[in-house]
Enzyme design. Structure first.
Site, PDB file in Angstrom:
ATOM      1  CG  HIS A  34      -6.474   6.183   6.771  1.00  0.00           C
ATOM      2  ND1 HIS A  34      -7.268   6.396   4.964  1.00  0.00           N
ATOM      3  CD2 HIS A  34      -7.782   6.155   7.365  1.00  0.00           C
ATOM      4  CE1 HIS A  34      -8.140   6.123   4.957  1.00  0.00           C
ATOM      5  NE2 HIS A  34      -8.856   6.365   6.121  1.00  0.00           N
TER       6      HIS A  34
ATOM      7  CG  ASP B 152      -2.238   1.313   1.430  1.00  0.00           C
ATOM      8  OD1 ASP B 152      -2.312   1.588   0.605  1.00  0.00           O
ATOM      9  OD2 ASP B 152      -2.280   1.579   2.389  1.00  0.00           O
TER      10      ASP B 152
ATOM     11  CG  ASP C 248      -5.236   1.225   5.326  1.00  0.00           C
ATOM     12  OD1 ASP C 248      -4.743   1.376   6.386  1.00  0.00           O
ATOM     13  OD2 ASP C 248      -5.008   2.065   4.495  1.00  0.00           O
TER      14      ASP C 248
ATOM     15  CD  GLU D  10      -1.055   5.944   3.333  1.00  0.00           C
ATOM     16  OE1 GLU D  10      -2.455   6.711   3.223  1.00  0.00           O
ATOM     17  OE2 GLU D  10      -2.095   5.091   3.362  1.00  0.00           O
TER      18      GLU D  10
END
Lengths: 139, 701
Positions: B647, B504, B652, B506
Site C-alpha cells: 500500500h 500505481d 505496489d 495512491e
C-alpha cells in the site's frame, strides 16, 4: 571619527597616559610619508621602523598602542612579524592594523585569524586610515 | 474417508447415485400413483406420477451436476491454471490441493509433477546461478567503476537511442531531461551537430573513428564538450555502428572565461583615461596653476581608486575557479596524505568525518604533505593531527600539533616550492590560489599551534545521501537495445519487445470523478522484459485538498507529507515524460487512468498510451471467477510484497511489475504475443471489454 584629530577619542591607558603612540612599519616611500604625515597631524606620537624581521625587538622594547603594518600578499616578512607580534606577551595590549595590497575575502580572514585588529586593502582613502587608527586607539 | 476415494470410484459414485436416485424416483412415483389410484380415471394418477418423476429427476440431475461442477470441473480448471502458472513461471509455493481434494489422485499427482519440475528447475538454476553469479559480480564491479567516472558516458544505438548511461551524465543533463534507456539522445542534446558528426564519421574515408564536438543541451542551453567514438566489433554489432559520447560540461568554464575576459578588457579601458590625464598633467606640470593641478590630481587619484576598488569587488564576487575540482570525501583526502607520507613520517592522527570537500584532492594532499614534511624536518612536533570540520558553507582543514609553531617564513618557503605528484609544475601557493584559499598559522584555544586551510565549499555526506532500499545511482544499460529500432509504435511488435511503464497511484479516495485526487505516483520501466534499475519515479503529490483520515490509514500519507510537494500539474507532466513511447500497465488501470484523463488539460498532455490492466490479464489467464486482487496475484505468482511497502505506491508498483513480468510468458503461451492479440482476446469477452471501455474512456478502443 569625523574630527580632524583623534585626541578627543584617545582614551586613558591603565597607566593614566593618553593612548596615542603609533608605530608605522612601511617599506613604501610615498605611502609611508603620507601616512606618517597624516597621523602626526592628527596628534599621534609616531615612530617608524623598517619592515624587517629585526623590527620585533624594537617593538618589544617599546610597545606602542597601535602598530600599522604594510604587507604585500604572500609577504613572508610582514606576516612573520604579524605572527611574532601575536606571540610576544609584551605586545598583548597592542592593536595591529594591517595594510595590504590584496583584499580578497580570504585575505581579510587570514589577517584576522593571524591577529590583526584592523584591515585596509590598498588603495584606501586617508580618511579610512584615520578612522581605523582612531578606532584602534579608542578600544 | 471421502477424500481418499479414487477419482474413478468417485465418478462411478456420481453415476451410481444417479442410477439409484432415478430408480428410487420412478419406484416412489409409481407407489404414489398406485396408492392413490382412482379406478375411474387411472390416467390422471399416472400423469401426476409422471410429472412428479420428471420434476424430481431434473432436480436430482441438477444437484448432481452442481456437485460434479463444484468438485470436479472447476477443481480441474483451478488445478490446470495452477499448473500453467508453474509451467511458465517459477512459482515456488506448493500446489493448492484443498480445492482439488475430491479429485482423487489428480491433485497429489499434479503436485508431484510440479514438485519434480521445481526440483529439476532448481537444480538447473543452481548450476546456472553459480555461473551467473560470477558474471554478475564482474558486471557489478564494472558498473561501479563506470558509475565513478567523473565524465558523462552515453552509448547510443545507430538509431540514436540511449543504450547505456552513467550517473554523471544524469547530473550533467539534469536541467534538460533525464537520460533513459531507449530515449532518443536528441531529446537531450541538439540534433544537428550530433547527426552531422555521426554521418561524417560514417563516411570518413580516412578511417577516422572519433571526433570532438561542441553541442548544447536542448533545454537550458548548457554547453557540452563531447567526444564521439563509433563502436562496433567488440559490442558484437553488424551493420551500422553505434557511438559512445563522452560528455563534459564546459558552460561553466566558458562563462568564467568570458567573464574574466570582459573584466580584463573593462579594467584596461577604465584605467586608460585616468592614466592619460596624469601623464598629461606631468607634461604641463610647470605651466599649470598649482591649485588647479592639486585639484585635478586629487580627482584623478580618487577616480583611479574607484576603478581599482570596483574591479576588485567584481572579481571577489565571482570566486569560481577554472581549476578542475571534484567532490572529495575528507577520508579520501586523508588517505591520499597517508599514501604520500614517507616511511620516516611522524605519527599522523586524522579522524575521518563524513564531509565532502569541493577541491582538487590530490593537489591539496600534496600541499599538506609538503607542509607536514617541513614540520617534521624542523622537529617542531612529535606527532601531527589533521581535523576537518564544517565551517559555514565550507570547511576548515586544521593541521595541529604539540610543540612550536611553524614560522611564516618557512611556510612561505614551502608554498613557493613546486609540489611533487601534481600533473603540472605548480607551487603550493598556486594550488591555494586556484582554490581561492590560503593557509595560515593560528594558535588554538588550548595553546596548540596549528595551520588553517579553509575550503570554500563542503557538505555533510549525510545530507547528500538519502538512502532508500533498492535505489542507487547506478550505471544503466541494456545492450540488446543496440540492435533494436524502437519508435514507440506497437503494431506488429511482440509483447516482449515493448517498453512498459508499470505504475500505481495512491489517492485521497476511491472516486476519481467525485473530487478525489492523487497523492503519490510511483512507476518503474520494463525494457526487453527486464525492470530497469535506476529508472523509477516515486513522487508525492500535493492534492490541493485535505486527505481523509481513512485514506491516510491505508497508505500512510498525511497532509504534512504532501505540503510543498509538486501538484498534479508538475508531477503529471513528469510522469508523462517518464511514459514516453511506453505501454502503461497498472493493477486496475482504469481507476488510475481516470485521474490522469481528468487532469489532461492541467498537465498539458494527453495520456493516450496503450494501456494494459493486470486485473483483466489475470481474468484472461485464470478465468473470471478467480480472485484478481493484487495480493491474490502476487500470491499466485509467488511474488512477495514486503509488509512495510504494501500500500505504498512504489511497493505496489514493484509487485505489479513482477506479476506482469510473470504474466508475459503465459500470455505468449496462450498465443497472445502481440498487444493487438491481447486486445483481441479481451474483445472476445465483450463483458470485459465493455467494462474496460466504460472505465478507461476509450483509450484502448
Amino acid at each position: 571619527m569625523n574630527d580632524s584629530s583623534f585626541d578627543g577619542v584617545a582614551t586613558a591607558a591603565p597607566s593614566g597616559r593618553t593612548r596615542n603612540r603609533v608605530t608605522l612599519l612601511c617599506e613604501e616611500d610615498v605611502l609611508g610619508q603620507a601616512i606618517a604625515a597624516t597621523l602626526t597631524r592628527d596628534g599621534a606620537e609616531l615612530t617608524r621602523a623598517p619592515c624587517a624581521a629585526g623590527a620585533i625587538d624594537t617593538l618589544r622594547a617599546a610597545p606602542p598602542d597601535v602598530i600599522v603594518l604594510e604587507s604585500r600578499s604572500h609577504d613572508a616578512i610582514a606576516l612573520g612579524l604579524c605572527q611574532a607580534i601575536r606571540q610576544s606577551r609584551e605586545l598583548d595590549q597592542v592593536k595591529l592594523l594591517l595594510l595590504q595590497d590584496s583584499g580578497r575575502p580570504i585575505d581579510r580572514r587570514r589577517a584576522s585569524a593571524m591577529g590583526a585588529d584592523g584591515f585596509l586593502a590598498m588603495p584606501f582613502a586617508m580618511a579610512a586610515l584615520r578612522n581605523e587608527v582612531g578606532r584602534l586607539l579608542g578600544g | 474417508m471421502l477424500n481418499n476415494l479414487s477419482l474413478r470410484l468417485r465418478i462411478f459414485l456420481f453415476f451410481a447415485l444417479m442410477a439409484v436416485g432415478t430408480v428410487a424416483i420412478i419406484g416412489g412415483s409409481l407407489y404414489f400413483a398406485a396408492s392413490r389410484l382412482d379406478p375411474a380415471n387411472p390416467l390422471a394418477g399416472l400423469t401426476d406420477a409422471g410429472i412428479m418423476a420428471a420434476f424430481l429427476s431434473v432436480l436430482l440431475v441438477a444437484g448432481i451436476w452442481y456437485l460434479f461442477d463444484e468438485n470436479v470441473a472447476r477443481a480441474i480448471d483451478r488445478l490446470s491454471a495452477e499448473l500453467r502458472a508453474r509451467a511458465h513461471t517459477d512459482v515456488k509455493r506448493d500446489l493448492d490441493a484443498q480445492s482439488a481434494r475430491y479429485l482423487g489422485d489428480l491433485a497429489p499427482a499434479a503436485g508431484a509433477m510440479a514438485e519434480n519440475l521445481a526440483n529439476v528447475r532448481s537444480e538447473l538454476e543452481e548450476s546456472v546461478a553459480e555461473k551467473t553469479a560470477r558474471l554478475q559480480a564482474q558486471t557489478t564491479q564494472l558498473t561501479a567503476l563506470l558509475s565513478d567516472v567523473q565524465m558523462g558516458l552515453v552509448l547510443c544505438s545507430p538509431s540514436h537511442q540511449i543504450v547505456f548511461y552513467n550517473p554523471t551524465s544524469v547530473d550533467l543533463l539534469k536541467d534538460t531531461g533525464r537520460p533513459r534507456l531507449d530515449r532518443s539522445i536528441f531529446d537531450l542534446l541538439r540534433e544537428a551537430p550530433i547527426r552531422r558528426t555521426y554521418n561524417s564519421l560514417l563516411t570518413a574515408e580516412t578511417g577516422e573513428k572519433h571526433r570532438d564536438i561542441l553541442v548544447s543541451t536542448t533545454g537550458c542551453g548548457r554547453t557540452i564538450a563531447a567526444h564521439m567514438r563509433l563502436v562496433s566489433g567488440a559490442l558484437g554489432l553488424g551493420g551500422d555502428p553505434g557511438y559512445v559520447l563522452t560528455l563534459r560540461d564546459v558552460s561553466q568554464d566558458l562563462r568564467l572565461h568570458t567573464e574574466r575576459e570582459r573584466l580584463l578588457a573593462e579594467t584596461v579601458d577604465a584605467l586608460r583615461l585616468p592614466a592619460a590625464r596624469i601623464q598629461a598633467m606631468l607634461d604641463i606640470f610647470d605651466d599649470m596653476d598649482p591649485a588647479a593641478l592639486r585639484t585635478a590630481l586629487r580627482s584623478d587619484a580618487a577616480a583611479l581608486v574607484d576603478v581599482v576598488n570596483s574591479i576588485a569587488a567584481r572579481h571577489d564576487a565571482n570566486q569560481d575557479t577554472w581549476w578542475p575540482m571534484q567532490d572529495v570525501r575528507a577520508s579520501h583526502l586523508i588517505d591520499a596524505i597517508r599514501g604520500q607520507l614517507g616511511p620516516d613520517a611522524l605519527p599522523f592522527d586524522a579522524p575521518s568525518p563524513h564531509i565532502l570537500l569541493r577541491c582538487d584532492g590530490l593537489a591539496l594532499a600534496s600541499l599538506l604533505t609538503a607542509v607536514m614534511e617541513r614540520i617534521t624536518l624542523m622537529r617542531l612536533a612529535k606527532a601531527l593531527s589533521l581535523s576537518v570540520t564544517l565551517d559555514g558553507v565550507g570547511a576548515l582543514l586544521r593541521l595541529h600539533w604539540d610543540g612550536a609553531p611553524l614560522p611564516v617564513a618557512d611556510l612561505r618557503d614551502v608554498l613557493d616550492q613546486q609540489l611533487t605528484d601534481t600533473p603540472f609544475a605548480v607551487t603550493g601557493q598556486e594550488i591555494l590560489d586556484h582554490h581561492n584559499s590560503d593557509i595560515w598559522p593560528e594558535t588554538m584555544a588550548d595553546g596548540q599551534p596549528s595551520l588553517v586551510l579553509p575550503v570554500a565549499e563542503a557538505w555533510d555526506v549525510a545530507s547528500t545521501l538519502k538512502p532508500k532500499p533498492g535505489y542507487g545511482r547506478p550505471t544503466v544499460f541494456d545492450f540488446d537495445l543496440l540492435s533494436q529500432v524502437r519508435d514507440g509504435s506497437i503494431a506488429g511488435k511482440k509483447l516482449s519487445e515493448l517498453t512498459y511503464v508499470v505504475f500505481d497511484t495512491e489517492t485521497t479516495g476511491l472516486d476519481p470523478n467525485g473530487g478525489d485526487e492523487i497523492v503519490q505516483i510511483a512507476a518503474v520501466r520494463l525494457l526487453n522484459g527486464k525492470r530497469v534499475d535506476g529508472e523509477y519515479l516515486d513522487q508525492l503529490v500535493d492534492p490541493e485538498r485535505a486527505i481523509p483520515a481513512r485514506s491516510t490509514k491505508v497508505h500512510g500519507i498525511t497532509d504534512d507529507m504532501v505540503k510543498g510537494q509538486p501538484t498534479i500539474r508538475e508531477a503529471g507532466a513528469q510522469f508523462h515524460r517518464f511514459c514516453q513511447h511506453a505501454v502503461l500497465v497498472a493493477h486496475n488501470a482504469p481507476f488510475d487512468m481516470a485521474f490522469f484523463h481528468r487532469h489532461a488539460s492541467t498537465i498539458g498532455a494527453k495520456f493516450d498510451h496503450p494501456v494494459l490492466d493486470t486485473v483483466l490479464l489475470s481474468a484472461i489467464l485464470f478465468g473470471q471467477n478467480e480472485e484478481h486482487t493484487l495480493d491474490a496475484l502476487a500470491d499466485r505468482f509467488g511474488v512477495v510484497i514486503p509488509e512495510e511497502v504494501r500500500h505504498t505506491a512504489y511497493g505496489d508498483t514493484v509487485a505489479t511489475a513482477e506479476v506482469f513480468q510473470k504474466m508475459l510468458p503465459m500470455l505468449e503461451a496462450h498465443g497472445l504475443d502481440t498487444y493487438d492479440s491481447v486486445l483481441a482476446a479481451m474483445e472476445k469477452n465483450s463483458r470485459l471489454l465493455r467494462e474496460m471501455k466504460a472505465r478507461v474512456g476509450g483509450a484502448n478502443g
